[in-house]
Scaffold this active site. Structure first.
Site, mmCIF file in Angstrom:
data_model
loop_
_atom_site.group_PDB
_atom_site.id
_atom_site.type_symbol
_atom_site.label_atom_id
_atom_site.label_comp_id
_atom_site.label_asym_id
_atom_site.label_seq_id
_atom_site.Cartn_x
_atom_site.Cartn_y
_atom_site.Cartn_z
ATOM 1 N N ASP A 149 -6.554 -7.734 2.172
ATOM 2 C CA ASP A 149 -6.102 -8.853 1.363
ATOM 3 C C ASP A 149 -7.899 -9.635 0.587
ATOM 4 O O ASP A 149 -6.258 -10.740 -0.086
ATOM 5 C CB ASP A 149 -7.223 -9.219 2.944
ATOM 6 C CG ASP A 149 -6.254 -9.375 4.014
ATOM 7 O OD1 ASP A 149 -4.891 -8.673 4.480
ATOM 8 O OD2 ASP A 149 -7.492 -8.728 5.735
ATOM 9 N N GLU B 19 3.548 1.021 2.724
ATOM 10 C CA GLU B 19 4.276 0.379 3.052
ATOM 11 C C GLU B 19 5.070 1.019 1.587
ATOM 12 O O GLU B 19 6.353 0.644 1.336
ATOM 13 C CB GLU B 19 3.927 -0.710 2.186
ATOM 14 C CG GLU B 19 3.016 -1.287 3.501
ATOM 15 C CD GLU B 19 2.308 -2.916 3.611
ATOM 16 O OE1 GLU B 19 2.012 -3.340 4.164
ATOM 17 O OE2 GLU B 19 2.125 -2.979 2.451
ATOM 18 N N ASN C 12 0.775 -1.459 0.069
ATOM 19 C CA ASN C 12 0.054 0.019 0.067
ATOM 20 C C ASN C 12 0.652 1.261 -0.407
ATOM 21 O O ASN C 12 2.171 1.064 0.174
ATOM 22 C CB ASN C 12 -0.614 0.045 1.242
ATOM 23 C CG ASN C 12 -0.673 -0.161 2.150
ATOM 24 O OD1 ASN C 12 0.961 0.300 2.888
ATOM 25 N ND2 ASN C 12 -0.935 -0.626 3.455
#
Length: 488
Positions: A280, A208, A205
């Site tokens: 996820d 990150e 993301n």
């Protein structure tokens, strides 16, 4: 780019034909959601009182990735740590009930299962309580490595989900190097830990990615340019062959070797106050797509469509194959009246999205139309097409037009993947509607110039932008109608 029905149906058909085996390796979490109404504040402390109406427990983290992959039709094996506590038993039961193979879970004697409990009052998460598992021992890691080695045999794809809760590369990388599946995906808070694995795809993301680059990406759409500028560093430091950076409401940017421009997908606007686990879902859909041989860019488009499904749901949700198809095969919801359009644009603006607006008769949709609509979509996040009603088409084009009624024309436009919203207006120009909804960008085909349009002054007056996109010559409705009449 957005997903179309054919792409998604082909993807689901390939899953049905091949029944791919996907191994999910990572940090398992039990997500608990306690929901109710928050109607007053406690006298003991300045805190809301939540009157509980429902409590649910669902797989989270890597376990959520597993149930999403299974819901799309893949065969799934789950490798992860759980405790021998009640939460561990609940998580194992929930995974098994979803069809996930739990025989590779590593149970830690006397251990705690990581649990994240949220209390929701009305439409807002009031508090989250995390109960974290203790760090695994060397013996636990050895059993974990053995479970990975057994699970990946004959696998079509593996995905590593590392949220910093105990999964270690030393227990996984050697096993995947020895018996590497067809595709390896990594979703990790710190991707540098997994660089020796040389993943086929990583899915960081914005935060990150900033950690990977050692610098912030900025705000809003400027993050896209920052990702593209840092593409070489992202790939080098993650060790990945390709990276798709997820940017919540701004969709995603895929960076690949040999491509100087990132490939973008766009997210569908949605309220995200209670949504959890969309990353996820994205990772699960991408892994399953790669497992059945889907090209990388189509993989990212499909994964974005799956994430769009779950962000519209409260809690930790799952995108099934049926839900994915339904989400891209329901154009009727795209046709809205002016009140609904104004509300949708207000929501888009509140979410920081860029609204693009165009208009026309679209009597017989042809290549010229679809080319310029696709180009218009690339200028923002939400493309609105305003359609002349039948009477105004007759006034503009003559008594023999329109060929198709407004309802049919709207349905055709709504079915185009690049079109987000369609509305019909009765005036000769869309100026009253433009003044009401104030789009960020007003677009027309390149056979016009801004100076030829009465709308230009209106749009520029409130700070909007007027853009002319390419015109495809020899593709006009009048020319199409003339050729049809001549041939008959």
């Amino acid at each position: 780019m957005t997903a179309d029905v054919r792409l998604v149906r082909d993807f689901v058909a390939r899953i049905d034909d091949r029944e791919p085996l996907v191994v999910v390796i990572g940090d398992c979490i039990l997500d608990r959601w306690t929901m109710g109404e928050a109607e007053r504040v406690s006298r003991e402390a300045p805190a809301p009182i939540v009157r509980v109406t429902e409590t649910v427990a669902v797989p989270g983290g890597a376990a959520n990735t597993a149930v999403n992959a299974r819901a799309l039709g893949a065969r799934v094996r789950m490798v992860g740590f759980i405790g021998d506590d009640e939460a561990g038993r609940v998580l194992r039961d929930r995974l098994a009930a979803s069809g996930v193979d739990t025989s590779f879970l590593v149970e830690v004697p006397g251990g705690r299962t990581t649990t994240k409990s949220r209390v929701v009052g009305g439409d807002r998460v009031m508090v989250r309580v995390d109960e974290l598992a203790a760090a695994p021992t060397d013996d636990d890691h050895a059993r974990f490595a053995d479970a990975v080695a057994r699970a990946v045999r004959c696998a079509d794809a593996a995905v590593v989900c590392d949220y910093g809760l105990g999964v270690e590369p030393d227990a996984i990388v050697p096993m995947l190097d020895r018996d590497r599946p067809g595709a390896v995906v990594v979703d990790a808070h710190d991707l540098t830990r997994w660089a020796p694995l040389a993943p086929d795809l990583v899915t960081p993301n914005a935060g990150e990615t900033a950690l990977l680059l050692g610098s912030t990406l900025g705000q809003g759409s400027e993050r896209i340019a920052a990702v593209v500028a840092g593409r070489a560093a992202v790939l080098t430091r993650s060790g990945a062959r390709a990276a798709v950076v997820t940017l919540d409401r701004d969709g995603t940017v895929l960076v690949e070797p040999g491509s100087e421009q990132g490939f973008r997908t766009r997210a569908t606007p949605a309220a995200e106050q209670q949504a959890s686990g969309a990353g996820d879902t994205f990772c699960a859909a991408a892994t399953v797509a790669l497992a059945v041989g889907t090209p990388l860019r189509d993989t990212v488009v499909i994964a974005q469509a799956a994430a769009d499904v779950v962000v519209r749901e409260a809690g930790t949700s799952v995108c099934s194959a049926d839900a994915l198809i339904a989400s891209v095969a329901a154009p009727a919801e795209t046709v809205v009246d002016h009140d609904e359009l104004a509300e949708a644009i207000d929501r888009a603006h509140a979410a920081g999205q860029r609204v693009v607006f165009t208009n026309g008769c679209f009597d017989v949709v042809h290549r010229g139309h679809t080319t310029y609509l696709r180009q218009a979509k690339e200028l923002g996040d939400l493309l609105v097409v305003a359609l002349n009603d039948d009477d105004s088409v007759t006034r503009l084009k003559g008594p023999e037009r329109p060929i198709n009624k407004a309802e049919d024309r709207a349905g055709v436009l709504a079915a185009l993947a690049c079109v987000d919203l369609v509305t019909v207006f009765a005036t000769d120009t869309p100026i009253p509607l433009i003044q009401r909804v104030r789009p960020d960008v007003y677009v027309k085909g390149g056979d016009y110039s801004p100076e030829m349009l009465r709308e230009t002054e209106v749009v520029r007056a409130y700070g909007g932008e007027v853009v002319m996109v390419d015109y495809v010559p020899e593709h006009s409705t009048s020319a199409v109608v003339r050729r049809i009449r001549e041939s008959s």
